[in-house]
Design an enzyme around this catalytic site. Sequence first.
Site, PDB file in Angstrom:
ATOM      1  N   GLU A  60     -17.929   8.640 114.340  1.00  0.00           N
ATOM      2  CA  GLU A  60     -19.138   8.919 115.355  1.00  0.00           C
ATOM      3  C   GLU A  60     -19.740  10.297 115.125  1.00  0.00           C
ATOM      4  O   GLU A  60     -20.254  10.570 114.663  1.00  0.00           O
ATOM      5  CB  GLU A  60     -19.913   7.990 115.715  1.00  0.00           C
ATOM      6  N   HIS A 129     -18.920  -2.503 125.890  1.00  0.00           N
ATOM      7  CA  HIS A 129     -19.898  -2.340 124.957  1.00  0.00           C
ATOM      8  C   HIS A 129     -21.530  -3.173 125.182  1.00  0.00           C
ATOM      9  O   HIS A 129     -22.164  -3.410 124.810  1.00  0.00           O
ATOM     10  CB  HIS A 129     -19.296  -3.724 123.491  1.00  0.00           C
TER      11      HIS A 129
END
Length: 328
Positions: A60, A129
């Site tokens: 990322e 998450h």
Amino acid sequence: MREIQFREALREAMTEEMRKDDKIFIMGEEVAEYNGAYKVTQGMLDEFGAKRVIDTPIAELGFAGIATGAAMNGLRPIVEFMTFNFSLVAIDQVINGAAKIRSMSGGHFSVPIVFRGPTGNAGQLGAQHSQNFENWYANCPGLKVVVPSTPYEAKGLLKSSILDPDPVIFMESEVMYGDKGLVPDEEYYIEIGKANVVKEGTDVTIVTFGKMLSRVVNPAVEELTKEGINAEVIDLRTVRPIDYATIINSVKKTNRLVIVEEAWPLGSIATEITYKVQQDAFDYLDAPVTRVVSADTPLPYAPTLIKEALPNAERVVKAVKNVLYVAK
């Protein structure tokens, strides 16, 4: 009007704008060959090719930096994070790069880029998450932060975000990708920074955004209506900028405010709205502003504990009754 899924609304928004401007491209993990982790980009590789629908490594920080540089040089990237939890790996590029370039370059560079992907909990995915970062990104000057609540909002807001000259954080929800809703057949855009009064009312104002509208607030309002309580519901749509005027005008009418947000309590969007309302509408309040947010703890894995930690309709009904001073 036609009924489509949330993921289809997002896909249509990107596809329509990419057909008009070949400087727009999308990149991210599994967006191309796999058709997207949540099938948002399904079919886009076939239409636009590998130069405009680009699969990236699980890196990322790297592809967020590449996209930021591309935006500085005249392109219009859309970056998909598989989840905004993973955007923490890239947050230096977002905060110290994309958000600050216009200011630090004296206006010589703009960064027309969209960072999009799911935010918040989606069931038993664990604490790493299941986090909400809307308030984190909204705290940074130079960014706009958009959190759509329906397929209609998703399409119109994403199209506007893609055309915006500055960085936009576009935050979705995994549990909403299959939601269906009506969108117009004709092309449309929704203004960034303008809230939507979903339901008019007289007794209390409920402010929310994102999936909290359909999953928590709407069921709560149904129950309140049965009990004769007429709530006004405002969907913020964007949490930077916040449409304070719409909220203040509503509070001046209802004299009570409940804010529903999935994030942790400290430094939340709800906290900021509370400050603004007490500053600009204190004399109109007949009860303290109340917020319904998540527990101040990493989200547990056990479903029973998840239920206790997250906002729900029952808590909203209780909060409304508290500000109305009616029997619980």
